[in-house]
Design a protein around this motif. Structure first.
Motif, PDB file in Angstrom:
ATOM      1  N   ARG A   1      53.976 -18.770  43.707  1.00  0.00           N
ATOM      2  CA  ARG A   1      54.364 -20.152  43.476  1.00  0.00           C
ATOM      3  C   ARG A   1      53.288 -20.814  42.618  1.00  0.00           C
ATOM      4  O   ARG A   1      52.098 -20.794  42.965  1.00  0.00           O
ATOM      5  CB  ARG A   1      54.495 -20.910  44.799  1.00  0.00           C
ATOM      6  CG  ARG A   1      54.840 -22.391  44.604  1.00  0.00           C
ATOM      7  CD  ARG A   1      54.982 -23.114  45.936  1.00  0.00           C
ATOM      8  NE  ARG A   1      55.179 -24.527  45.717  1.00  0.00           N
ATOM      9  CZ  ARG A   1      56.337 -25.091  45.402  1.00  0.00           C
ATOM     10  NH1 ARG A   1      57.408 -24.328  45.277  1.00  0.00           N
ATOM     11  NH2 ARG A   1      56.435 -26.392  45.209  1.00  0.00           N
ATOM     12  N   PRO A   2      53.644 -21.402  41.476  1.00  0.00           N
ATOM     13  CA  PRO A   2      52.646 -22.097  40.652  1.00  0.00           C
ATOM     14  C   PRO A   2      51.996 -23.234  41.430  1.00  0.00           C
ATOM     15  O   PRO A   2      52.656 -23.940  42.192  1.00  0.00           O
ATOM     16  CB  PRO A   2      53.480 -22.640  39.485  1.00  0.00           C
ATOM     17  CG  PRO A   2      54.706 -21.788  39.452  1.00  0.00           C
ATOM     18  CD  PRO A   2      54.990 -21.444  40.879  1.00  0.00           C
ATOM     19  N   GLU A   3      50.704 -23.386  41.252  1.00  0.00           N
ATOM     20  CA  GLU A   3      49.970 -24.418  41.973  1.00  0.00           C
ATOM     21  C   GLU A   3      49.189 -25.290  41.005  1.00  0.00           C
ATOM     22  O   GLU A   3      48.872 -24.884  39.883  1.00  0.00           O
ATOM     23  CB  GLU A   3      49.003 -23.774  42.977  1.00  0.00           C
ATOM     24  CG  GLU A   3      49.695 -22.954  44.057  1.00  0.00           C
ATOM     25  CD  GLU A   3      48.702 -22.307  45.002  1.00  0.00           C
ATOM     26  OE1 GLU A   3      47.489 -22.311  44.672  1.00  0.00           O
ATOM     27  OE2 GLU A   3      49.121 -21.795  46.052  1.00  0.00           O
ATOM     28  N   GLY A   4      48.871 -26.488  41.457  1.00  0.00           N
ATOM     29  CA  GLY A   4      48.093 -27.411  40.637  1.00  0.00           C
ATOM     30  C   GLY A   4      48.838 -27.786  39.378  1.00  0.00           C
ATOM     31  O   GLY A   4      50.052 -27.997  39.399  1.00  0.00           O
ATOM     32  N   ASP A   5      48.126 -27.830  38.236  1.00  0.00           N
ATOM     33  CA  ASP A   5      48.790 -28.234  36.999  1.00  0.00           C
ATOM     34  C   ASP A   5      49.722 -27.155  36.481  1.00  0.00           C
ATOM     35  O   ASP A   5      50.499 -27.383  35.547  1.00  0.00           O
ATOM     36  CB  ASP A   5      47.755 -28.610  35.931  1.00  0.00           C
ATOM     37  CG  ASP A   5      47.102 -27.407  35.278  1.00  0.00           C
ATOM     38  OD1 ASP A   5      47.098 -26.314  35.884  1.00  0.00           O
ATOM     39  OD2 ASP A   5      46.575 -27.566  34.162  1.00  0.00           O
ATOM     40  N   ALA A   6      49.686 -25.953  37.078  1.00  0.00           N
ATOM     41  CA  ALA A   6      50.604 -24.890  36.683  1.00  0.00           C
ATOM     42  C   ALA A   6      52.021 -25.129  37.189  1.00  0.00           C
ATOM     43  O   ALA A   6      52.971 -24.508  36.704  1.00  0.00           O
ATOM     44  CB  ALA A   6      50.102 -23.547  37.187  1.00  0.00           C
ATOM     45  N   GLU A   7      52.168 -26.024  38.140  1.00  0.00           N
ATOM     46  CA  GLU A   7      53.489 -26.282  38.707  1.00  0.00           C
ATOM     47  C   GLU A   7      54.318 -27.113  37.730  1.00  0.00           C
ATOM     48  O   GLU A   7      53.888 -28.171  37.277  1.00  0.00           O
ATOM     49  CB  GLU A   7      53.367 -27.013  40.040  1.00  0.00           C
ATOM     50  CG  GLU A   7      54.702 -27.168  40.763  1.00  0.00           C
ATOM     51  CD  GLU A   7      54.536 -27.807  42.126  1.00  0.00           C
ATOM     52  OE1 GLU A   7      55.517 -27.851  42.874  1.00  0.00           O
ATOM     53  OE2 GLU A   7      53.411 -28.270  42.431  1.00  0.00           O
ATOM     54  N   PHE A   8      55.492 -26.613  37.388  1.00  0.00           N
ATOM     55  CA  PHE A   8      56.402 -27.331  36.499  1.00  0.00           C
ATOM     56  C   PHE A   8      57.321 -28.224  37.313  1.00  0.00           C
ATOM     57  O   PHE A   8      57.763 -27.848  38.412  1.00  0.00           O
ATOM     58  CB  PHE A   8      57.277 -26.349  35.714  1.00  0.00           C
ATOM     59  CG  PHE A   8      56.659 -25.833  34.441  1.00  0.00           C
ATOM     60  CD1 PHE A   8      55.288 -25.886  34.223  1.00  0.00           C
ATOM     61  CD2 PHE A   8      57.460 -25.285  33.447  1.00  0.00           C
ATOM     62  CE1 PHE A   8      54.737 -25.407  33.053  1.00  0.00           C
ATOM     63  CE2 PHE A   8      56.924 -24.809  32.271  1.00  0.00           C
ATOM     64  CZ  PHE A   8      55.553 -24.866  32.068  1.00  0.00           C
ATOM     65  N   ASN A   9      57.631 -29.404  36.776  1.00  0.00           N
ATOM     66  CA  ASN A   9      58.666 -30.219  37.411  1.00  0.00           C
ATOM     67  C   ASN A   9      60.042 -29.744  36.955  1.00  0.00           C
ATOM     68  O   ASN A   9      60.170 -28.846  36.097  1.00  0.00           O
ATOM     69  CB  ASN A   9      58.432 -31.706  37.111  1.00  0.00           C
ATOM     70  CG  ASN A   9      58.495 -32.026  35.624  1.00  0.00           C
ATOM     71  OD1 ASN A   9      59.311 -31.472  34.883  1.00  0.00           O
ATOM     72  ND2 ASN A   9      57.642 -32.937  35.178  1.00  0.00           N
ATOM     73  N   SER A  10      61.071 -30.319  37.509  1.00  0.00           N
ATOM     74  CA  SER A  10      62.431 -29.840  37.239  1.00  0.00           C
ATOM     75  C   SER A  10      62.800 -29.989  35.767  1.00  0.00           C
ATOM     76  O   SER A  10      63.522 -29.156  35.204  1.00  0.00           O
ATOM     77  CB  SER A  10      63.435 -30.588  38.109  1.00  0.00           C
ATOM     78  OG  SER A  10      63.358 -31.980  37.877  1.00  0.00           O
ATOM     79  N   LEU A  11      62.301 -31.040  35.104  1.00  0.00           N
ATOM     80  CA  LEU A  11      62.627 -31.242  33.688  1.00  0.00           C
ATOM     81  C   LEU A  11      61.975 -30.159  32.827  1.00  0.00           C
ATOM     82  O   LEU A  11      62.605 -29.641  31.887  1.00  0.00           O
ATOM     83  CB  LEU A  11      62.160 -32.629  33.248  1.00  0.00           C
ATOM     84  CG  LEU A  11      62.669 -33.113  31.889  1.00  0.00           C
ATOM     85  CD1 LEU A  11      64.179 -33.299  31.912  1.00  0.00           C
ATOM     86  CD2 LEU A  11      61.980 -34.413  31.488  1.00  0.00           C
ATOM     87  N   GLU A  12      60.748 -29.796  33.146  1.00  0.00           N
ATOM     88  CA  GLU A  12      60.053 -28.752  32.386  1.00  0.00           C
ATOM     89  C   GLU A  12      60.718 -27.394  32.592  1.00  0.00           C
ATOM     90  O   GLU A  12      60.848 -26.611  31.636  1.00  0.00           O
ATOM     91  CB  GLU A  12      58.582 -28.710  32.798  1.00  0.00           C
ATOM     92  CG  GLU A  12      57.810 -29.946  32.351  1.00  0.00           C
ATOM     93  CD  GLU A  12      56.481 -30.131  33.051  1.00  0.00           C
ATOM     94  OE1 GLU A  12      55.629 -30.880  32.529  1.00  0.00           O
ATOM     95  OE2 GLU A  12      56.302 -29.546  34.153  1.00  0.00           O
ATOM     96  N   VAL A  13      61.160 -27.110  33.805  1.00  0.00           N
ATOM     97  CA  VAL A  13      61.881 -25.865  34.068  1.00  0.00           C
ATOM     98  C   VAL A  13      63.185 -25.842  33.283  1.00  0.00           C
ATOM     99  O   VAL A  13      63.546 -24.832  32.659  1.00  0.00           O
ATOM    100  CB  VAL A  13      62.154 -25.700  35.572  1.00  0.00           C
ATOM    101  CG1 VAL A  13      63.122 -24.542  35.805  1.00  0.00           C
ATOM    102  CG2 VAL A  13      60.858 -25.454  36.327  1.00  0.00           C
ATOM    103  N   GLU A  14      63.881 -26.967  33.288  1.00  0.00           N
ATOM    104  CA  GLU A  14      65.129 -27.057  32.540  1.00  0.00           C
ATOM    105  C   GLU A  14      64.881 -26.819  31.048  1.00  0.00           C
ATOM    106  O   GLU A  14      65.652 -26.137  30.368  1.00  0.00           O
ATOM    107  CB  GLU A  14      65.761 -28.430  32.758  1.00  0.00           C
ATOM    108  CG  GLU A  14      67.146 -28.583  32.155  1.00  0.00           C
ATOM    109  CD  GLU A  14      67.760 -29.935  32.490  1.00  0.00           C
ATOM    110  OE1 GLU A  14      68.572 -30.423  31.689  1.00  0.00           O
ATOM    111  OE2 GLU A  14      67.412 -30.490  33.551  1.00  0.00           O
ATOM    112  N   GLY A  15      63.784 -27.392  30.527  1.00  0.00           N
ATOM    113  CA  GLY A  15      63.447 -27.185  29.129  1.00  0.00           C
ATOM    114  C   GLY A  15      63.165 -25.729  28.820  1.00  0.00           C
ATOM    115  O   GLY A  15      63.572 -25.203  27.771  1.00  0.00           O
ATOM    116  N   LEU A  16      62.467 -25.043  29.724  1.00  0.00           N
ATOM    117  CA  LEU A  16      62.175 -23.632  29.525  1.00  0.00           C
ATOM    118  C   LEU A  16      63.453 -22.803  29.518  1.00  0.00           C
ATOM    119  O   LEU A  16      63.625 -21.901  28.681  1.00  0.00           O
ATOM    120  CB  LEU A  16      61.221 -23.145  30.615  1.00  0.00           C
ATOM    121  CG  LEU A  16      60.840 -21.667  30.586  1.00  0.00           C
ATOM    122  CD1 LEU A  16      60.287 -21.261  29.226  1.00  0.00           C
ATOM    123  CD2 LEU A  16      59.824 -21.369  31.692  1.00  0.00           C
TER     124      LEU A  16
END
Length: 398
Positions: free
Chosen positions: A236-251
């Motif tokens: 599981r990404p932690e700290g600033d490595a964690e993407f929010n839902s919008l960033e995941v959607e963009g990826l």
């Protein structure tokens, strides 16, 4: 129905959120994996530049990079357009040295991993590329004999430590070049062929030292890389490595429906090739044919991989020997830029024609006809959220 305790509701919400952030198919994971900076690997040797990885050459090249003495009036250095604090570019739509050019300054981080240089690929090595601006009347506006004199005055020890003895320059004019002013060209014509070759060797060596320095300019790890490493490792990404839902959607859009990865692939987010994407012409500038006009230039360049100043054997110059030379797809095609750091590097395209990332996405969505040649774009319709998602993803590459 009895309401669930608040703690359980929160835990369920977090679990659902985690799934939405990490729910990638195996095919998606494979694509994400090849975008990680860790997959870039070490630089390949440059057989055309014997000192490409010599620390002494890199130190000499760094001094040259910041020295305004290699310009006609002492005001321009490589760093004038390639600003270290701005990703080694200048934020201008068109580069500006002694005059204004017709293309945008390209960033230098990781550029040494490429095969072709400049927006149209008219140079086939980093050292040959470094020579172009030095004699361009709009950039440094210098000339080869003046450069040799400058080395003799200011850098003899540094030069000779890497390349051996400087030639004797006595009797040469102060200024002379095959590409300079009419007076400089006339002075060049009066120089004997053997001495011309000596000057060209010094000139090419300056490019090789500059390239050795530029090979040390590398990409830095970003939030995207930390996120991608966690996804590939099953963590599981932690700290600033964690993407929010919008960033995941963009990826997901980037590697899927939006087809961005077709050209922006690999650890540098570029295929290092040339594409016509229907970018509009710039008012007041002559039509730019891109790669189509560069093929003959790179073949005729005396400083190319197979030229007399290259350290490579002919069989080591595969890119030049087997490059695409005559193809309609090259008309109006420009090199795919790296997207690393792009969110903070506006304006966009080869002459800064498009102002913002949102405008770039709209351009790719609309897929307008190209001003020359045939655009490769087919158009993808984005919702407002989809556009915002792609922008959010690109910001993770800063």
């Amino acid at each position: 129905m009895r309401p669930l305790p608040l703690l359980i509701v929160l835990l369920m919400a977090l679990a659902l959120q985690a799934c939405s952030r990490e729910d990638f198919s195996e095919d998606e994971k494979a694509l994400i994996g090849q975008l990680r900076l860790s997959q870039l690997g070490p630089l390949k040797p440059d057989p055309s530049n014997a000192v490409a990885d010599d620390p002494r050459a890199a130190a000499f090249g760094e001094a040259l990079f910041f020295d305004t003495g290699f310009s006609v009036d002492g005001t321009v250095s490589c760093a004038t357009c390639h600003l270290p604090e701005r990703q080694f570019q200048d934020d201008r739509p068109l580069a500006r040295g002694i005059g204004t050019t017709d293309r945008r300054t390209m960033p230098l981080a990781g550029a040494s991993h490429g095969q072709w240089f400049f927006w149209d690929g008219r140079k086939d090595s980093l050292w040959a590329q470094a020579l172009g601006p030095m004699e361009d009347a709009r950039e440094h506006a210098g000339n080869r004999v003046a450069f040799a004199h400058r080395v003799e005055r200011a850098y003899r020890d540094e030069y000779e430590a890497v390349f051996g003895p400087l030639p004797v320059l006595s009797g040469l004019p102060d200024e002379a070049s095959p590409l300079g002013t009419a007076a400089q060209q006339e002075a060049w014509d009066r120089i004997g062929d053997d001495r011309k070759t000596e000057i060209d060797i010094v000139f090419s060596n300056l490019g090789k030292a500059l390239a050795a320095f530029q090979r040390t300019i590398v990409h830095e790890e970003t939030r995207f890389d930390r996120f991608a490493e966690a996804v590939i490792a099953g963590r599981r990404p932690e700290g600033d490595a964690e993407f929010n839902s919008l960033e995941v959607e963009g990826l997901k859009l980037f590697i899927g429906k939006a087809n961005c990865i077709d050209c922006h692939n690999g650890p540098r987010f570029t295929d290092e090739f040339f594409h016509n994407t229907g970018v509009p012409a710039v008012a007041g500038l002559a039509g730019d044919r891109g790669r189509a006009q560069a093929v003959e230039q790179v073949l005729a360049d005396p400083f190319n991989c197979m030229g007399p100043y290259s350290d490579a054997k002919e069989e080591e110059c595969e890119e030049l020997r087997f490059m695409v030379r005559d193809s309609p797809e090259m008309e109006g095609a420009f090199k795919t830029p790296s997207l690393r750091g792009a969110a903070n590097r506006l304006p966009y395209m080869h002459a800064g024609q498009i102002a913002t990332l949102e405008d770039v996405i709209d351009h790719y969505s609309a897929a307008p006809a190209a001003p020359g040649g045939q655009s490769e774009l087919r158009g993808v319709i984005f919702t407002d959220r989809g556009r915002a998602a792609l922008v959010a993803l690109l910001k993770t590459l800063d």
